[in-house]
Design an enzyme around this catalytic site. Structure first.
Site, PDB file in Angstrom:
ATOM      1  N   HIS A   7      -3.266 -11.665  -8.036  1.00  0.00           N
ATOM      2  CA  HIS A   7      -3.247 -10.498  -6.922  1.00  0.00           C
ATOM      3  C   HIS A   7      -2.523  -9.312  -7.404  1.00  0.00           C
ATOM      4  O   HIS A   7      -1.686  -9.227  -8.338  1.00  0.00           O
ATOM      5  CB  HIS A   7      -2.896 -11.127  -5.728  1.00  0.00           C
ATOM      6  N   HIS A  79       4.197  -5.454  -7.493  1.00  0.00           N
ATOM      7  CA  HIS A  79       4.110  -6.176  -8.844  1.00  0.00           C
ATOM      8  C   HIS A  79       2.635  -6.607  -9.124  1.00  0.00           C
ATOM      9  O   HIS A  79       1.809  -6.430  -8.077  1.00  0.00           O
ATOM     10  CB  HIS A  79       4.904  -7.603  -8.583  1.00  0.00           C
ATOM     11  N   GLU A 130       4.292 -11.206 -12.143  1.00  0.00           N
ATOM     12  CA  GLU A 130       4.495 -12.509 -11.583  1.00  0.00           C
ATOM     13  C   GLU A 130       3.456 -13.410 -12.386  1.00  0.00           C
ATOM     14  O   GLU A 130       2.393 -12.838 -12.499  1.00  0.00           O
ATOM     15  CB  GLU A 130       4.174 -12.556 -10.040  1.00  0.00           C
TER      16      GLU A 130
HETATM   17 CO    CO Z   1       2.907 -12.107  -5.733  1.00  0.00          CO
END
Ligand code: CO
Length: 134
Positions: A7, A79, A130
């Site tokens: 994502h 992020h 991440e």
């Molecule tokens: Co995230």
């Protein structure tokens, strides 16, 4: 090591307004809000087929996205999340290469119920990364 883009996360000052914009204006499929007190955020995911967009709103007094929103009051890209097959092996390989893992270096449970880690944005060209166990 690096797998799929899981994502792209956007920090937003008003999650309800962001959900309405994605659902009504952009015509996207948006999940119900999920509070993650241990991460200091409330999240929804927008399904865009080849990946997801995570919309993050601060939750609680010491949210890790509060400073970001103070600098970017209308919101912004926060992020990128990449999948890895083995998060502990990825962490050890990254640390050995000199990359900084945020927090105590141990994975925490992320929004999908899987272990996640964050890497220092200064080590990756200004982008917070991440990693999520796939
Ligand atoms: Co995230």
């Amino acid at each position: 090591m690096l797998g799929r883009l899981n994502h792209v996360a956007l920090a937003v000052p008003d999650l309800a307004a962001a959900v309405a914009a994605y659902r009504n204006t952009l015509g996207a499929e948006v999940t119900e809000p999920q509070a993650l007190p241990e991460h200091g955020v409330t999240v929804v995911f927008v399904n865009v087929g080849n990946t997801k967009i995570e919309l993050l709103e601060p939750l609680g007094e010491s949210s890790p996205i509060a400073a970001f929103l103070a600098k970017n009051p209308s919101g912004g890209m926060h992020h990128l999340c990449y999948e890895v097959d083995d998060i502990l092996a990825a962490r050890d390989q990254l640390k050995a290469a000199g990359a900084r893992v945020l927090g105590d270096g141990n994975p925490r449970t992320g929004a999908h119920g899987k272990p996640v880690l964050f890497l220092h944005p200064k080590d990756f060209f200004g982008t917070l990364i991440e990693l999520e166990q796939s």
